[in-house]
Design an enzyme around this catalytic site. Structure first.
Site, PDB file in Angstrom:
ATOM      1  N   SER A  14     -25.907  22.640  -3.046  1.00 40.68           N
ATOM      2  CA  SER A  14     -25.625  21.317  -2.252  1.00 40.68           C
ATOM      3  C   SER A  14     -25.929  20.053  -3.169  1.00 40.68           C
ATOM      4  O   SER A  14     -27.070  20.043  -4.237  1.00 40.68           O
ATOM      5  CB  SER A  14     -26.628  21.168  -1.023  1.00 40.68           C
ATOM      6  OG  SER A  14     -26.453  19.656  -0.574  1.00 40.68           O
ATOM      7  N   SER A  16     -26.259  17.067  -1.670  1.00 41.10           N
ATOM      8  CA  SER A  16     -26.817  16.133  -0.813  1.00 41.10           C
ATOM      9  C   SER A  16     -28.120  15.479  -1.378  1.00 41.10           C
ATOM     10  O   SER A  16     -28.193  14.195  -1.409  1.00 41.10           O
ATOM     11  CB  SER A  16     -26.915  16.519   0.616  1.00 41.10           C
ATOM     12  OG  SER A  16     -25.825  16.677   1.017  1.00 41.10           O
ATOM     13  N   LYS A  66     -24.755  24.743  12.409  1.00 38.49           N
ATOM     14  CA  LYS A  66     -24.439  23.289  13.145  1.00 38.49           C
ATOM     15  C   LYS A  66     -24.558  23.459  14.465  1.00 38.49           C
ATOM     16  O   LYS A  66     -24.693  22.806  15.385  1.00 38.49           O
ATOM     17  CB  LYS A  66     -23.120  22.622  12.564  1.00 38.49           C
ATOM     18  CG  LYS A  66     -23.336  22.057  11.151  1.00 38.49           C
ATOM     19  CD  LYS A  66     -22.002  21.538  10.893  1.00 38.49           C
ATOM     20  CE  LYS A  66     -22.007  21.150   9.504  1.00 38.49           C
ATOM     21  NZ  LYS A  66     -20.582  20.216   8.931  1.00 38.49           N
ATOM     22  N   GLY A 130     -16.418  25.124  12.306  1.00 39.51           N
ATOM     23  CA  GLY A 130     -17.311  24.122  12.927  1.00 39.51           C
ATOM     24  C   GLY A 130     -16.834  22.699  12.554  1.00 39.51           C
ATOM     25  O   GLY A 130     -16.781  21.676  13.288  1.00 39.51           O
ATOM     26  N   ASN A 151      -4.790  28.284  12.735  1.00 40.02           N
ATOM     27  CA  ASN A 151      -5.898  29.030  12.170  1.00 40.02           C
ATOM     28  C   ASN A 151      -5.671  30.495  12.455  1.00 40.02           C
ATOM     29  O   ASN A 151      -4.837  31.079  13.243  1.00 40.02           O
ATOM     30  CB  ASN A 151      -7.273  28.645  13.159  1.00 40.02           C
ATOM     31  CG  ASN A 151      -8.538  29.219  12.410  1.00 40.02           C
ATOM     32  OD1 ASN A 151      -8.728  29.094  11.127  1.00 40.02           O
ATOM     33  ND2 ASN A 151      -9.306  29.711  13.282  1.00 40.02           N
ATOM     34  N   ARG A 152      -6.415  31.249  11.574  1.00 43.60           N
ATOM     35  CA  ARG A 152      -6.175  32.979  11.731  1.00 43.60           C
ATOM     36  C   ARG A 152      -6.666  33.494  12.960  1.00 43.60           C
ATOM     37  O   ARG A 152      -6.062  34.421  13.537  1.00 43.60           O
ATOM     38  CB  ARG A 152      -7.210  33.535  10.428  1.00 43.60           C
ATOM     39  CG  ARG A 152      -7.082  34.913  10.384  1.00 43.60           C
ATOM     40  CD  ARG A 152      -8.051  35.335   9.398  1.00 43.60           C
ATOM     41  NE  ARG A 152      -9.579  34.939   9.277  1.00 43.60           N
ATOM     42  CZ  ARG A 152     -10.399  35.208   8.553  1.00 43.60           C
ATOM     43  NH1 ARG A 152     -10.282  35.795   7.349  1.00 43.60           N
ATOM     44  NH2 ARG A 152     -11.682  34.773   8.598  1.00 43.60           N
ATOM     45  N   THR A 153      -7.755  32.769  13.472  1.00 40.24           N
ATOM     46  CA  THR A 153      -8.213  33.254  14.685  1.00 40.24           C
ATOM     47  C   THR A 153      -7.909  32.328  16.033  1.00 40.24           C
ATOM     48  O   THR A 153      -8.152  31.253  15.844  1.00 40.24           O
ATOM     49  CB  THR A 153      -9.714  33.373  14.935  1.00 40.24           C
ATOM     50  OG1 THR A 153     -10.049  34.197  13.628  1.00 40.24           O
ATOM     51  CG2 THR A 153     -10.378  34.189  15.898  1.00 40.24           C
ATOM     52  N   GLY A 245     -12.858  16.633  -0.955  1.00 41.23           N
ATOM     53  CA  GLY A 245     -13.606  16.468   0.299  1.00 41.23           C
ATOM     54  C   GLY A 245     -14.844  15.448  -0.328  1.00 41.23           C
ATOM     55  O   GLY A 245     -15.588  15.230   0.755  1.00 41.23           O
TER      56      GLY A 245
HETATM   57  P1  ATR Z   1     -17.232  25.229   8.645  1.00 40.26           P
HETATM   58  O1  ATR Z   1     -18.442  24.955   9.483  1.00 40.26           O
HETATM   59  O2  ATR Z   1     -17.196  24.861   7.219  1.00 40.26           O
HETATM   60  O3  ATR Z   1     -15.955  24.989   9.403  1.00 40.26           O
HETATM   61  P2  ATR Z   1     -16.666  27.956   9.626  1.00 40.26           P
HETATM   62  O4  ATR Z   1     -17.140  27.609  11.158  1.00 40.26           O
HETATM   63  O5  ATR Z   1     -17.191  29.465   9.097  1.00 40.26           O
HETATM   64  O6  ATR Z   1     -17.082  26.846   8.626  1.00 40.26           O
HETATM   65  O7  ATR Z   1     -14.806  27.981   9.556  1.00 40.26           O
HETATM   66  C1  ATR Z   1     -14.477  28.486   8.333  1.00 40.26           C
HETATM   67  C2  ATR Z   1     -12.910  28.498   8.689  1.00 40.26           C
HETATM   68  O8  ATR Z   1     -12.338  29.065   7.380  1.00 40.26           O
HETATM   69  C3  ATR Z   1     -12.217  29.137  10.043  1.00 40.26           C
HETATM   70  O9  ATR Z   1     -11.091  28.471  10.230  1.00 40.26           O
HETATM   71  C4  ATR Z   1     -11.961  30.470   9.305  1.00 40.26           C
HETATM   72  O10 ATR Z   1     -10.864  30.859  10.061  1.00 40.26           O
HETATM   73  P3  ATR Z   1     -11.188  32.014  11.116  1.00 40.26           P
HETATM   74  O11 ATR Z   1     -11.455  31.058  12.264  1.00 40.26           O
HETATM   75  O12 ATR Z   1     -10.191  32.907  11.477  1.00 40.26           O
HETATM   76  O13 ATR Z   1     -12.465  32.773  10.715  1.00 40.26           O
HETATM   77  C5  ATR Z   1     -11.395  30.199   7.901  1.00 40.26           C
HETATM   78  N1  ATR Z   1     -11.268  31.161   6.843  1.00 40.26           N
HETATM   79  C6  ATR Z   1     -12.202  31.442   6.144  1.00 40.26           C
HETATM   80  N2  ATR Z   1     -11.884  32.494   5.444  1.00 40.26           N
HETATM   81  C7  ATR Z   1     -10.484  32.857   5.617  1.00 40.26           C
HETATM   82  C8  ATR Z   1      -9.568  33.539   5.352  1.00 40.26           C
HETATM   83  N3  ATR Z   1      -9.770  34.637   4.277  1.00 40.26           N
HETATM   84  N4  ATR Z   1      -8.184  33.470   5.957  1.00 40.26           N
HETATM   85  C9  ATR Z   1      -7.966  32.843   6.782  1.00 40.26           C
HETATM   86  N5  ATR Z   1      -8.896  31.869   7.201  1.00 40.26           N
HETATM   87  C10 ATR Z   1     -10.159  31.791   6.597  1.00 40.26           C
END
Ligand code: ATR
Length: 279
Positions: A14, A16, A66, A130, A151-153, A245
């Site tokens: 980090s 920060s 978080k 998050g 999003n993937r999920t 970012g």
């Molecule tokens: P943060 O707090 O930084 O947002 P997080 O809550 O772990 O971290 O979220 C990570 C994001 O990256 C999610 O949208 C995740 O998709 P999923 O919700 O499907 O897990 C996405 N992400 C991470 N690796 C990925 C991958 N290989 N392919 C597609 N999406 C990915």
């Protein structure tokens, strides 16, 4: 004097601490008050009770704590209540209070980099973790006209959509699973900015989270990752305006500093310290 710090796991990369310590210096605090607090998820509750509330006047929270922190603090500011996510805590004689400054950080970074104000605009978020949730809920509260999430999920998109429908129903919301046949450029012709909010790109050999073929060239692209990612490189090569970012990190950190100290944060000093730490 009580300390400040950043709690996360892992947290060692980090930037920060130099940014926050530069800010503390401008209010006459020379010692390095702000440090890193690496805590494994299973130790969060104990660390909160036995270390944080005893030794720290305030702290920031990063991945993966978080959401969990929002269940530990005594009170939640509206920013944290709406997003269910806490990235800043104040610890005073009245107890602990959690805030989320991520949405504010992204709002200010879009203004600084692209001169974009939120009201009435349309944003496409790639990712529904998050950081995305905190920013989408803040954006909806601030009068954004429409948010599209990919999003993937899909369940995580649904959760954000539910939250927005409840708290800011005038903001339109659409979401798609990625990949899916439903994603096409017609859906994105009116977006003002793309916000890359997945963790894809943290490693230099990561894939691109979404093809650029869906966007027209006057759409700007903001990537929450604060170093250059394959997605950013490809977008620049294709002629898009792109920002990473780092300014989001700066503005969320400035807001945290003001919450802790009640004083305005020294923007240029913090930016200088942050940018040099990222070199
Ligand atoms: P943060 O707090 O930084 O947002 P997080 O809550 O772990 O971290 O979220 C990570 C994001 O990256 C999610 O949208 C995740 O998709 P999923 O919700 O499907 O897990 C996405 N992400 C991470 N690796 C990925 C991958 N290989 N392919 C597609 N999406 C990915």
């Amino acid at each position: 004097m009580k300390k400040y710090g950043l709690i996360g796991w892992p947290v060692k990369h980090s930037v920060s601490p130099p940014m926050q310590n530069a800010a503390f210096q401008t209010i006459g605090i020379e010692e390095k008050l702000y440090g890193l607090i690496p805590v494994k998820p299973e130790l969060l509750k104990d660390t909160y009770k036995n270390v944080l509330i005893k030794e720290y006047a305030g702290w920031n929270i990063t991945v993966p704590h978080k959401n969990a922190m929002s269940t530990l603090v005594d009170k939640l500011d509206i920013s944290a209540e709406l997003s269910g996510s806490v990235n800043t805590v104040v610890n005073s004689k009245n107890g602990t209070k959690g805030y989320s400054t991520d949405g504010y950080g992204l709002e200010k970074a879009l203004e600084k980099n692209f001169n974009i104000k939120l009201k009435g605009k349309t944003f496409l978020f790639i990712g529904a973790g998050g950081a995305s949730k905190a920013c989408c809920t803040h954006f909806a509260e601030q009068g954004v006209a429409k948010i599209i999430i990919i999003n993937r999920t899909i369940a995580k998109c649904e959760e954000i959509a539910k939250n927005i429908k409840k708290n800011a129903p005038e903001c339109l919301i659409e979401y798609y699973e990625n990949p899916s046949d439903e994603i096409n450029s017609n859906k994105f012709s009116t977006i003002d900015a793309v916000i890359q909010a997945t963790s894809m790109g943290l490693n230099s050999n990561d894939k691109i989270p979404l093809s650029l073929k869906y966007f027209n060239r006057n759409t700007v692209i903001f990537d929450m990752i604060y170093k250059e990612t394959p997605f950013q490189k490809e977008a620049k090569k294709a002629g898009f305006s792109v920002a990473d970012g780092r300014d989001m990190l700066l503005y969320q950190g400035m807001k945290s500093f003001s919450i802790w100290t009640g004083k305005p944060a020294p923007e240029e000093k913090m930016r200088k310290a942050l940018y040099s730490a990222l070199l």
